[in-house]
Design an enzyme around this catalytic site. Structure first.
Site, PDB file in Angstrom:
ATOM      1  N   ASN A 128       0.823  -1.150  -0.021  1.00 37.34           N
ATOM      2  CA  ASN A 128       0.132   0.048   0.030  1.00 37.34           C
ATOM      3  C   ASN A 128       1.177   1.184   0.118  1.00 37.34           C
ATOM      4  OD1 ASN A 128      -1.730   2.069   0.468  1.00 37.34           O
ATOM      5  ND2 ASN A 128      -2.911   1.141   2.262  1.00 37.34           N
ATOM      6  N   CYS A 131       0.203   5.747   1.824  1.00 38.04           N
ATOM      7  CA  CYS A 131       0.631   6.295   3.431  1.00 38.04           C
ATOM      8  C   CYS A 131       1.648   7.489   3.192  1.00 38.04           C
ATOM      9  CB  CYS A 131       1.308   5.234   4.197  1.00 38.04           C
ATOM     10  SG  CYS A 131       0.806   3.676   4.054  1.00 38.04           S
ATOM     11  N   GLY A 247     -11.996  -0.838  -7.440  1.00 39.29           N
ATOM     12  CA  GLY A 247     -12.522   0.134  -7.454  1.00 39.29           C
ATOM     13  C   GLY A 247     -13.769  -0.037  -7.701  1.00 39.29           C
TER      14      GLY A 247
HETATM   15  C1  DHB Z   1      -6.761   4.347   4.638  1.00 43.16           C
HETATM   16  C2  DHB Z   1      -5.890   3.645   3.779  1.00 43.16           C
HETATM   17  C3  DHB Z   1      -5.862   3.474   2.454  1.00 43.16           C
HETATM   18  O1  DHB Z   1      -4.975   2.965   1.609  1.00 43.16           O
HETATM   19  C4  DHB Z   1      -7.046   3.442   1.762  1.00 43.16           C
HETATM   20  O2  DHB Z   1      -7.192   3.241   0.664  1.00 43.16           O
HETATM   21  C5  DHB Z   1      -8.084   4.099   2.561  1.00 43.16           C
HETATM   22  C6  DHB Z   1      -7.897   4.434   3.994  1.00 43.16           C
HETATM   23  C7  DHB Z   1      -6.915   4.707   5.905  1.00 43.16           C
HETATM   24  O3  DHB Z   1      -6.876   3.804   6.791  1.00 43.16           O
HETATM   25  O4  DHB Z   1      -6.845   5.898   6.328  1.00 43.16           O
END
Ligand code: DHB
Length: 320
Positions: A128, A131, A247
């Site tokens: 991910n 962040c 998505g």
């Molecule tokens: C959060 C993180 C993400 O990558 C996402 O797609 C949605 C929310 C989060 O925890 O804030």
């Protein structure tokens, strides 16, 4: 004869292409009372960080037309609890697991990858990249090709196994293909497209931002056309690279759309929030949709729209 739904996650074979996307299914346990975990193609864990986190202050969810805004702030139990408790539970239920990892520094991503190296039963790692980068004024790694590719390189280098690595990209860039190219050049085996769009809602009654953190990530059907566009563009540029499409997938027809655009697997996320059995339902509906267009194998529909502009499907007459 039922269609052949077997799908590939890099070198790993999955029984079908429908995944529980990261974030909406926790580590799978919440879904077990509604669906058979073993029937889902794979469960993508919520993003795991090194330490336990409670996340952002409330309110951290807001509804918008055809979408959901959230700024959860990556709450979670941390990697130790995930490895000791959640991963063994998922595997004991016959689930296949993609572990999503998130870090605030490149070092944190590396540490997470090292920890995962020793864990048996991980089908893939999803990075991910959305962040905030603590070392770059909180700008998400996903917004700069150099930052994203540095994370991918460290994760690849820290994993002492050849488990496939998927980089999850943000649509909030001007050139998704450049971002994809940077991540692939650093060793990503595949891409997850797309993460949420940065968005905001204001409550006209309170006259304040709807979320405590003001901004949040937009998901749900509202973003599906953005996902289709991103998947399409990346598939045109890298036709052999596996893509996990996510998505706004709510139905089997939505899943088919992402496969036709070029995804080889499809994640169901926000739809789980109001239909916890959405993964099983989407799989069933996808099988029906494939029968309608006369497709016998998932492999045959992946990227099919690229070579078939204007083609009339075999089963079109039967389409409602
Ligand atoms: C959060 C993180 C993400 O990558 C996402 O797609 C949605 C929310 C989060 O925890 O804030």
């Amino acid at each position: 004869m039922p269609a052949d739904m077997r799908s590939r996650l890099g070198p790993v074979e999955l029984p079908n292409p429908v995944l529980a996307a990261s974030g909406c299914a926790g580590a799978g346990r919440e879904l077990a009372q509604f669906i058979d975990i073993a029937r889902v193609g794979a469960i993508v864990s919520r993003s795991i960080m090194t330490e336990p986190r409670t996340g952002n202050p409330a309110p951290r969810l807001a509804e918008t037309p055809s979408g959901l805004l959230n700024s959860a702030g990556l709450p979670g139990p941390g990697i130790d609890a995930f490895l000791q408790r959640d991963l063994p539970w998922l595997l004991s239920r016959g689930g296949r697991v993609v572990v999503s990892i998130a870090g605030q520094t490149i070092r944190e991503y590396g540490a997470l990858a090292s920890r995962l190296s020793g864990a048996a039963g991980v089908s893939a790692v999803e990075i991910n990249l959305s962040c905030p980068n603590a070392e770059d004024a909180g700008r998400p790694f996903a917004l700069e090709p150099e930052a994203g590719s540095s994370v991918v390189a460290v994760v690849r280098g820290s994993l002492r196994t050849d488990v496939p690595v998927f980089a999850k990209l943000s649509p909030d860039v001007t050139d998704i293909v450049a971002m994809a190219a940077a991540c692939l050049a650093s060793g990503a085996d595949g891409l997850s497209l797309i993460n949420v769009l940065l968005a905001m809602a204001i409550d006209a009654w309170t006259t304040s931002p709807a979320l405590a953190g003001a901004y949040g990530g937009l998901s749900g059907p509202a973003i599906r056309p953005v996902a289709v566009r991103c998947i399409w563009q990346v598939r045109e540029a890298f036709p052999d690279v596996p893509i996990i499409g996510t998505g706004g997938v709510r139905t089997g027809r939505d899943a088919l759309e992402l496969l036709l655009a070029g995804a080889s697997l499809v994640g169901v996320g926000t739809a789980i929030v109001n239909d916890p059995s959405a993964c099983s339902r989407v799989l069933r509906e996808l099988e029906e949709e494939m029968a309608v267009i006369g497709a016998d194998r998932v492999a045959d529909v992946i990227g099919m729209a690229h070579g078939a502009r204007g083609r009339v499907p075999r089963g079109l007459a039967r389409r409602p």
